[in-house]
Design an enzyme around this catalytic site. Sequence first.
Site, PDB file in Angstrom:
ATOM      1  N   GLY A   1      32.612   7.638  39.418  1.00  0.00           N
ATOM      2  CA  GLY A   1      31.202   7.941  39.425  1.00  0.00           C
ATOM      3  C   GLY A   1      30.943   8.760  40.668  1.00  0.00           C
TER       4      GLY A   1
ATOM      5  N   TYR B   1      30.715  19.291  48.266  1.00  0.00           N
ATOM      6  CA  TYR B   1      31.507  18.131  47.306  1.00  0.00           C
ATOM      7  C   TYR B   1      32.763  18.036  47.754  1.00  0.00           C
ATOM      8  CZ  TYR B   1      33.994  17.302  42.847  1.00  0.00           C
ATOM      9  OH  TYR B   1      34.659  16.671  41.996  1.00  0.00           O
TER      10      TYR B   1
HETATM   11  C1  15L Z   1      36.210  19.454  40.102  1.00  0.00           C
HETATM   12  O1  15L Z   1      36.485  18.657  41.020  1.00  0.00           O
HETATM   13  C2  15L Z   1      35.055  19.315  39.260  1.00  0.00           C
HETATM   14  O2  15L Z   1      34.917  17.848  39.205  1.00  0.00           O
HETATM   15  C3  15L Z   1      35.368  20.094  37.851  1.00  0.00           C
HETATM   16  O3  15L Z   1      34.113  20.118  37.305  1.00  0.00           O
HETATM   17  C4  15L Z   1      36.054  21.160  37.930  1.00  0.00           C
HETATM   18  O4  15L Z   1      35.059  22.367  38.639  1.00  0.00           O
HETATM   19  C5  15L Z   1      37.305  21.238  38.678  1.00  0.00           C
HETATM   20  O5  15L Z   1      37.135  20.443  39.762  1.00  0.00           O
HETATM   21  C6  15L Z   1      38.037  22.489  38.886  1.00  0.00           C
HETATM   22  O6  15L Z   1      38.444  22.763  40.233  1.00  0.00           O
HETATM   23  O7  15L Z   1      38.274  23.411  38.035  1.00  0.00           O
END
Ligand code: 15L
Length: 272
Positions: free
Chosen positions: A70, A134
Amino acid sequence: MPKILMTGASGGIGTRLRELLPPIYPDLVLSDLNTPQNLKSSETFKQADLADLAAVESICEGVDGILHFGGFSVEGPWDTILQANIIGCYNLFEAARKKGVKRIVFASSNHAVGFYPRHSKIPPDVTARPDSRYGVSKVFGEALGALYADKHGLSVTCLRIGNFGDMPLDKRRLSIWLKPEDLVQLCQIGIAHPDIHFEVLYGASYNERAWWDNTRAYELGYRPTGKGEDHREHAMAEQAKLKPDPVGDFYQGGAFCSAEFSGDFSKVWQAK
Ligand code: 15L
């Protein structure tokens, strides 16, 4: 048979795992802020907002292990990341402690270490180099995992997931691709392996161009079946459609690194 809670059941990874997990964990409870599409009568769904501690405590009731997918899964405004990934992750670990949940698998991300250059091969225990708000939230989640393992005895596995999907989407993803079935294997290790106290593993299939040393996952029995190079032609054809991105193409985190970038490329360049 352990009772397993999966958060993020309506997200990209959660939706796929809803198909793959029931044969392994028949007693599976799904949770998300939003009700999953096409919910089957055989599925158990409990709605919860991760930012609401009482709601998270109620979904942890009677649970043996949690697969925590989540939260917000890409870069976003600070308040979104704060609520879903910082407060939400704290609530999840705290609720698990209060309700006596023994094991947590936390979906961390490659973006916790996205500012490592692509020419380096990194083990799990490197200094964090997040490439986004993030990514910072994933470093926070890993730190929470260590705290709850060391201080409260939970068994915690953090998976720095690369790119989850049926095939690698471009050149970068040839190095970080994670086949869905291989993620299932990593979840099973996190839920059941007797040696796990606190681990950070890379969520990647068998990719010849890997930037990560995933020896520890192999020691714990991981045997990925996905091979990035099997999809090389497709990935390179997709890559040819993309515009060059001098910052993103240099670092492991790709476009997460170049987005909002206003730093000194020559200095970040020196990152080990
Ligand atoms: C992630 O952490 C994301 O959740 C996913 O959507 C992609 O962006 C992935 O990394 C990525 O680095 O390709």
